[in-house]
Scaffold this motif. Structure first.
Motif, PDB file in Angstrom:
ATOM      1  N   ASP A 124      15.363 -58.551  53.451  1.00  0.00           N
ATOM      2  CA  ASP A 124      15.081 -57.172  53.050  1.00  0.00           C
ATOM      3  C   ASP A 124      16.080 -56.246  53.749  1.00  0.00           C
ATOM      4  O   ASP A 124      16.357 -56.408  54.939  1.00  0.00           O
ATOM      5  CB  ASP A 124      13.648 -56.829  53.472  1.00  0.00           C
ATOM      6  CG  ASP A 124      13.204 -55.470  52.970  1.00  0.00           C
ATOM      7  OD1 ASP A 124      13.838 -54.462  53.336  1.00  0.00           O
ATOM      8  OD2 ASP A 124      12.226 -55.424  52.214  1.00  0.00           O
ATOM      9  N   THR A 171       8.585 -72.759  50.671  1.00  0.00           N
ATOM     10  CA  THR A 171       8.632 -72.420  49.239  1.00  0.00           C
ATOM     11  C   THR A 171       8.901 -73.628  48.344  1.00  0.00           C
ATOM     12  O   THR A 171       8.768 -73.529  47.130  1.00  0.00           O
ATOM     13  CB  THR A 171       9.724 -71.375  48.984  1.00  0.00           C
ATOM     14  OG1 THR A 171      11.010 -71.949  49.293  1.00  0.00           O
ATOM     15  CG2 THR A 171       9.499 -70.123  49.848  1.00  0.00           C
ATOM     16  N   THR A 179      13.406 -66.147  45.484  1.00  0.00           N
ATOM     17  CA  THR A 179      12.379 -65.378  44.762  1.00  0.00           C
ATOM     18  C   THR A 179      11.323 -64.847  45.720  1.00  0.00           C
ATOM     19  O   THR A 179      10.870 -63.697  45.595  1.00  0.00           O
ATOM     20  CB  THR A 179      11.702 -66.265  43.695  1.00  0.00           C
ATOM     21  OG1 THR A 179      12.696 -66.736  42.781  1.00  0.00           O
ATOM     22  CG2 THR A 179      10.645 -65.489  42.930  1.00  0.00           C
ATOM     23  N   THR A 180      10.942 -65.666  46.683  1.00  0.00           N
ATOM     24  CA  THR A 180       9.924 -65.266  47.655  1.00  0.00           C
ATOM     25  C   THR A 180      10.385 -64.091  48.501  1.00  0.00           C
ATOM     26  O   THR A 180       9.624 -63.152  48.755  1.00  0.00           O
ATOM     27  CB  THR A 180       9.576 -66.462  48.572  1.00  0.00           C
ATOM     28  OG1 THR A 180       9.057 -67.526  47.774  1.00  0.00           O
ATOM     29  CG2 THR A 180       8.540 -66.075  49.619  1.00  0.00           C
ATOM     30  N   LYS A 182      12.830 -61.922  47.666  1.00  0.00           N
ATOM     31  CA  LYS A 182      13.029 -60.785  46.777  1.00  0.00           C
ATOM     32  C   LYS A 182      11.701 -60.114  46.433  1.00  0.00           C
ATOM     33  O   LYS A 182      11.606 -58.873  46.359  1.00  0.00           O
ATOM     34  CB  LYS A 182      13.734 -61.240  45.498  1.00  0.00           C
ATOM     35  CG  LYS A 182      13.880 -60.142  44.421  1.00  0.00           C
ATOM     36  CD  LYS A 182      14.636 -58.931  44.942  1.00  0.00           C
ATOM     37  CE  LYS A 182      14.752 -57.847  43.865  1.00  0.00           C
ATOM     38  NZ  LYS A 182      15.381 -56.615  44.405  1.00  0.00           N
ATOM     39  N   SER A 183      10.638 -60.893  46.249  1.00  0.00           N
ATOM     40  CA  SER A 183       9.333 -60.341  45.869  1.00  0.00           C
ATOM     41  C   SER A 183       8.612 -59.687  47.041  1.00  0.00           C
ATOM     42  O   SER A 183       7.580 -59.040  46.852  1.00  0.00           O
ATOM     43  CB  SER A 183       8.449 -61.452  45.285  1.00  0.00           C
ATOM     44  OG  SER A 183       8.150 -62.422  46.280  1.00  0.00           O
ATOM     45  N   GLY A 184       9.130 -59.866  48.245  1.00  0.00           N
ATOM     46  CA  GLY A 184       8.511 -59.261  49.414  1.00  0.00           C
ATOM     47  C   GLY A 184       7.475 -60.132  50.095  1.00  0.00           C
ATOM     48  O   GLY A 184       6.857 -59.713  51.082  1.00  0.00           O
ATOM     49  N   ASN A 185       7.295 -61.364  49.613  1.00  0.00           N
ATOM     50  CA  ASN A 185       6.347 -62.274  50.252  1.00  0.00           C
ATOM     51  C   ASN A 185       6.906 -62.876  51.536  1.00  0.00           C
ATOM     52  O   ASN A 185       6.178 -63.515  52.294  1.00  0.00           O
ATOM     53  CB  ASN A 185       5.937 -63.383  49.286  1.00  0.00           C
ATOM     54  CG  ASN A 185       5.085 -62.849  48.148  1.00  0.00           C
ATOM     55  OD1 ASN A 185       4.227 -61.999  48.360  1.00  0.00           O
ATOM     56  ND2 ASN A 185       5.332 -63.326  46.933  1.00  0.00           N
TER      57      ASN A 185
END
Length: 336
Positions: A124, A171, A179-180, A182-185
């Protein structure tokens, strides 16, 4: 200048001849094909670290050295499990060759490849340093995979306790890791080219170049079994000669390397291929010997309590590569 250009042209012509001859040898009919020893090869990642096997296949190097072969991709820890089960004979994997040996498998490295982590920490944009990850989640592919161990080592280097100060989320694979994040998880994750290019395109930012830390570790090595060494030493020797020749081509011929990588990674994007080559090119060894230091680094972080008492030397056998080097074969590859 003209002499250098002529030498390069001659080298490429010779490789083209070898490809044609190798393809003829590897045809399923004829006595030569039937008599040639066969080996099942596996690799466990879709990244630049696997390029020697890709070149070996694309340039016909395995056939050149008298081997019929199959080449299969099995993600992460699945590849070494196939070697243990006997459905694959030899392959390029990371630290997993040690992990399963500690649990009783007869796996052993017969050559090295990359003996340090080749990773970048992306995350992030709000994360400016490793210390900013305190209280957050970091993504890794699988437990005991190189992304897992590297994450733990890096966190400790920066004063953070894995699983306490920072949670690690698995993951399954690299695309899911991106993806994890990028999605903020997850706030960040370790990756290498070409994944880093995708991460940038998605708006993630580089936090740390882990490669520059030069952390010793079995990032990728050639793993087989003691049973294979005992029963089919000639197969291993032939495989390693092809593998070492592929390393020489990677170290000296970018364009040929790009073509093979592009096919297996399904891209002809020049920027992507250059990024991968720049990430891994300097990490490939001329003489791919395993080292005590990289194995010891794995033993210090493995989850198995047996790792503390284990001796690094029992997990690798450098004799095949040493014999190949002593024969003058490696020097001949760079004298062309």
């Amino acid at each position: 200048m003209k002499r250098k250009l002529a030498r390069k042209t001659a080298n490429r012509l010779m490789r083209a001849v070898w490809i044609i001859l190798a393809l003829q040898i590897s045809q399923p009919h004829g006595a030569a094909a039937g008599d040639a020893p066969s080996v099942r090869i596996v690799y466990n990642a879709l990244g630049g670290s696997m390029a020697p096997l890709w070149l070996g296949q694309e340039l016909g190097l395995f056939a050149k050295h008298g081997l019929q072969h199959s080449l299969n991709y099995l993600a992460a820890t699945t590849a070494v499990q196939a070697i243990v089960a006997g459905s694959e004979d030899i392959g390029m994997v990371g630290n997993q060759c040690i992990d399963v040996a500690l649990e009783g498998a007869d796996t052993i490295y017969v050559a090295g490849n990359i003996n340090r982590f080749v990773f970048h920490l992306y995350g992030d944009p709000a994360i400016k340093s490793v210390q900013d990850l305190k209280g957050k989640t970091v993504a890794a592919t699988q437990a005991a995979a190189s992304t897992d161990y590297a994450t733990r080592i890096v966190l400790r280097r920066y004063g953070l306790v894995p699983d306490k100060d920072v949670k690690i989320l698995f993951t399954g694979n690299m695309p899911a890791l991106v993806t994890t994040v990028k999605s903020g998880n997850a706030a960040a994750g370790l990756m290498s080219a070409p994944t880093t290019i995708q991460a940038l395109e998605l708006g993630l930012k580089p936090i740390l170049n882990v490669t520059e830390l030069n952390i010793p570790f079995v990032f990728v090595g050639i793993c087989t079994t003691r049973k294979m060494i005992q029963q089919k030493p000639d197969h291993i020797s032939r495989f390693l000669r092809a593998y070492i020749e592929a390393l020489a081509i990677i170290r000296t011929d970018r364009e040929t390397t790009f073509k093979a990588m592009g096919k297996f990674l399904k891209t002809d994007n020049r920027q992507t291929l250059e990024s991968i080559y720049d990430d891994y090119g300097s990490a490939y060894q001329r003489v791919p010997l395993m080292t005590k230091q990289e194995v010891q680094a794995v033993l210090e972080v493995v989850k198995s309590p047996r790792g503390v008492q284990a001796k690094p030397e029992v997990f690798y056998d450098n004799s095949f590569v040493q014999k190949i080097e002593a024969s003058g074969f490696i020097n001949s590859l760079y004298a062309r």
